[in-house]
Design an enzyme around this catalytic site. Structure first.
Site, PDB file in Angstrom:
ATOM      1  CG  ASN A 103      10.327  37.400  49.344  1.00 53.32           C
ATOM      2  OD1 ASN A 103       9.454  38.250  49.447  1.00 53.32           O
ATOM      3  ND2 ASN A 103      10.900  37.133  48.195  1.00 53.32           N
ATOM      4  CG  ASP A 238      17.616  33.939  46.143  1.00 53.64           C
ATOM      5  OD1 ASP A 238      17.020  34.391  45.148  1.00 53.64           O
ATOM      6  OD2 ASP A 238      17.186  34.051  47.294  1.00 53.64           O
ATOM      7  N   GLY A 264      18.048  27.590  45.277  1.00 51.23           N
ATOM      8  CA  GLY A 264      17.540  28.871  44.825  1.00 51.23           C
ATOM      9  C   GLY A 264      16.836  29.625  45.937  1.00 51.23           C
ATOM     10  CG  HIS A 265      13.610  33.323  46.450  1.00 52.72           C
ATOM     11  ND1 HIS A 265      14.378  34.267  47.094  1.00 52.72           N
ATOM     12  CD2 HIS A 265      12.312  33.662  46.699  1.00 52.72           C
ATOM     13  CE1 HIS A 265      13.592  35.142  47.700  1.00 52.72           C
ATOM     14  NE2 HIS A 265      12.338  34.797  47.486  1.00 52.72           N
ATOM     15  CG  PHE A 266      10.478  29.529  47.517  1.00 53.94           C
ATOM     16  CD1 PHE A 266       9.833  29.904  48.686  1.00 53.94           C
ATOM     17  CD2 PHE A 266      10.228  30.255  46.364  1.00 53.94           C
ATOM     18  CE1 PHE A 266       8.951  30.977  48.703  1.00 53.94           C
ATOM     19  CE2 PHE A 266       9.340  31.323  46.374  1.00 53.94           C
ATOM     20  CZ  PHE A 266       8.700  31.690  47.548  1.00 53.94           C
TER      21      PHE A 266
END
Length: 288
Positions: A103, A238, A264-266
């Site tokens: 990120n 994600d 997902g994102h994390f």
């Protein structure tokens, strides 16, 4: 268990917190966190790598336990965050290191790499974009609208990203088994986001974000010129940086190693062992 040190040093008058573990004579890897987290996101990865590597994970200014000066005291651009990170790495005497970016850590990492290409030994990117391909419109349209025209019409959409619901969503969205994700993650992030003045800090970084996209051509040139070894480990689910963001690296780095996880994102929260295995295998091959 490998001990992890929790340290703070003054860089240009700012307190910069960082986590450090592993032998200082070992190959170094610098872990750069994303929004809205801190080096806390690497709390489990650090000891998983530190038997073989010298691991450094700082909190960016305005995040975690590092200083969070006001907008009048610090410019809050990604270039300025990179300046602080450069100062920290110089203080630690690191002139060769691998990067792990996620990120917000990605644009900071790309600026480090384009400023100091000879210092970067390898890159691991986990939802750390370097191409517009991976931007998921439902998440990013509001931010780019605000960045182009800050004001009452565009601000509510980006302020929504600072709410408990949004922060929790970033951790749980796309995770098949949410019980694997500790609520400590979004709870700690929210406490730090809610500090007085922090919303304005985050809005300023949102406003600056398109400058990172403007630098993408120079990042791509760095990739083509250096052919730096790169591993992408990406949450296939994600909805912030989609899988196309991972695939795009092969456009300029044909030998890039790319793996998708049911996450997902994390992704570290649910797939720590898989990501650790990919990293150890990758670094073991390229840092020889």
């Amino acid at each position: 268990m490998i001990p992890v040190r929790h340290l703070t040093v003054s860089i240009d008058g700012l307190n910069v917190f960082y986590r450090e573990a592993g032998p200082r004579e070992a190959p170094a890897i610098v872990l750069l966190h994303g929004f809205p987290s801190s080096s806390h996101m690497f709390r489990n990865l650090i000891p998983a790598l530190a038997d073989r590597y010298h691991v450094i994970a700082p909190d960016h200014v305005g995040f975690g336990y590092s200083s969070a000066p006001s907008l009048q005291e610090f410019p809050y651009t990604f270039a300025a965050l990179t300046d602080v990170t450069t100062g920290l790495l110089g203080h630690l005497g690191l002139d060769r290191y691998a990067l792990y970016v996620q990120n917000y850590g990605a644009p900071i990492g790309w600026q480090l790499a384009t400023r100091f290409p000879d210092r970067i030994t390898a890159i691991v990117t986990q939802s750390g974009n370097a191409y517009v391909d991976g931007f998921v419109d439902t998440f990013w349209n509001g931010l780019f609208a605000y960045a182009a025209a800050p004001g009452p019409a565009t601000e509510p959409a980006v302020r929504a990203a600072l709410t408990p619901e949004s922060v929790r969503w970033q951790y749980l969205n796309g995770v098949p088994d949410p019980s694997l994700v500790s609520p400590d993650t979004w709870t700690l992030d929210q406490v730090l986001l809610d500090r007085p003045g922090n919303a304005e800090i985050q809005l300023q970084l949102f406003h600056d974000y398109p400058a990172n996209v403007d630098l993408y051509p120079s990042v791509h040139e760095y990739f083509r010129t250096s052919q730096v070894p790169l591993l992408a480990v990406w949450g296939a689910n994600d909805e912030i940086f989609g899988p196309d963001g991972a695939r795009a690296f092969r456009r300029d780095l044909p030998d890039a190693e790319i793996h998708f996880l049911d996450a997902g994102h994390f992704a570290l929260e649910s797939h720590l062992d898989a990501i650790t295995g990919y990293i150890r295998g990758f670094l073991g091959r390229v840092l020889t």
